[in-house]
Design an enzyme around this catalytic site. Structure first.
Site, PDB file in Angstrom:
ATOM      1  CB  CYS A  91      -0.922  -0.018   1.210  1.00 51.19           C
ATOM      2  SG  CYS A  91      -1.889  -1.525   1.394  1.00 51.19           S
ATOM      3  CB  CYS A 130      -1.423   6.214  10.444  1.00 53.99           C
ATOM      4  SG  CYS A 130      -2.555   6.315   9.052  1.00 53.99           S
TER       5      CYS A 130
END
Length: 392
Positions: free
Chosen positions: A209, A334
């Protein structure tokens, strides 16, 4: 623009941002740029004042407001000087009435409060909305740490090799170090994830990603030239942004693959059982980046979070087929929510018994749920959870 006109402009912008957050549309920053592109009469002080009003509302309220006027009226309850600007003048907002809607509530979405990782207590959550620092990463192919300090004497050396913190507002891209590829803007937390990948010296690795390639470039800068590095993503626009950065960095060993959502394995089939290292910096709620993107609180819903965790689990399954025996998988988000971090690791290991946890030794972060947790309050970074696994 008069102060009242600035307030009305902020209300109109908030209306657009609220709709975009609800419908997964353009970001607040892009909407603000578009708004002022159509209003050339607004000077730099006007643009700055309106932007500050808009972001004061976004940072203040965790729940998505009903509309821009209700949001600004809610902020005015706490900032009485704003109430005077609801004055009904030609370009200003109409006067407030006693019974009209006013946004209230805390700075966190109520439905998310119980989902944070256990160490993320009240001070930790407050820090999630503080201003973010400006961190850069050295590209050792282009120069040395001394070159950074010579150009920016005020640069703060951070605990990770090649990591520095600059004064907020520094125009890195327009500087000589930025143009020459000596540095890349990258939060120290992202640099820590790169560092977690480096104990191995892979011959073939995949950044699944990759987005615009920040971690890809960080790895390429420190891995040998004969390492084949593949950066893949489903977003053509984001993936295309890696090309100029690669040219600037001087790396020659990175290639890109555009993936189709839900059909990722078709494009990655040739890598099955071949990769020494796979990095998944997975799509997530972004709770760890609220200090940079506070409007994300208005975008995430329980339904969207559920779809996101399903995607994360599927990406882990794909990666498990791509890593060869003895190879490693680094999974990162995150996010500071358990269901995107430790819960995903637990579920993966339950389904995949031929994997083991690898301990990661870093100068920042704390051990949590078979991985590492980073947070603004504890580490001065964006919030991250990541784990390192080895295939048996």
């Amino acid at each position: 623009m008069t102060p009242s006109a600035r307030l009305q402009a902020a209300i109109e912008l908030l209306d657009e941002i609220i709709v975009a957050a609800r419908d997964n549309g353009a970001s607040a920053d892009n909407l603000i740029k578009k708004f002022f592109k159509a209003r050339r009469y607004a000077g730099s002080k006007d643009r700055r004042a309106v932007r500050e009003l808009v972001y004061a509302v976004i940072r203040r309220f965790g729940e998505r407001p009903q509309n821009g006027r209700a949001a600004m009226a809610g902020l005015a309850e706490e900032q009485p000087e704003l109430q005077e600007l609801f004055d009904g003048t030609t370009y200003g907002p109409a006067a407030l009435t006693e019974n009209e809607a006013r946004t209230d509530g805390g700075s966190l979405p109520t439905w998310l409060e119980s989902r944070f990782a256990t160490p993320i207590d009240a001070p930790e959550r407050e820090a999630l909305l503080n201003r973010a620092s400006l961190d850069v990463r050295l590209n050792p192919r282009a120069g040395s740490a001394a070159d950074i300090v010579n150009f920016w004497p005020e640069a703060e050396k951070l605990p990770l090799p090649g990591a520095f913190r600059l004064e907020s507002g520094t125009n890195v891209d327009a500087s000589d170090p930025g143009r020459k590829g000596l540095v890349e803007i990258q939060d120290m937390g992202s640099q820590a994830i790169v560092a977690a990948c480096l104990p191995t010296r892979p011959k073939l690795m995949l950044d699944m990603c990759a987005g615009a390639g920040g971690k890809t470039l960080g790895l390429a800068a420190q891995l040998p030239d004969d390492t084949r590095i593949i950066a893949s993503d489903t977003d053509r626009g984001r993936l295309s942004r890696i090309e100029p950065r690669l040219r600037r960095s001087g790396n020659q060993n990175v290639e890109t693959i555009l993936l189709s959502p839900k059909f990722e394995m078709e494009a990655l089939a040739a890598l099955e059982g071949q990769c020494d290292l796979v990095l998944i910096d997975a799509p997530c709620s972004g709770t760890g980046t609220w200090r940079r993107n506070p409007e994300l609180r208005w975008r995430m819903t329980p339904e969207r979070l559920s779809r996101t965790t399903e995607l994360q689990a599927r990406l882990l399954e794909i990666a498990s087929d791509i890593v060869k025996p003895g190879g490693r998988l680094v999974y990162a988000v995150c996010s500071l929510l358990d269901e995107e971090g430790g819960d995903q690791t637990d579920r993966f290991l339950e389904k995949q018994p031929n994997w083991r946890i690898i301990e990661v030794d870093l100068p920042i972060g704390r051990s949590y749920r078979k991985g590492i947790l980073l947070s603004p309050y504890q580490d001065g970074t964006d919030g991250f959870y990541f784990t390192c696994l080895e295939k048996l």
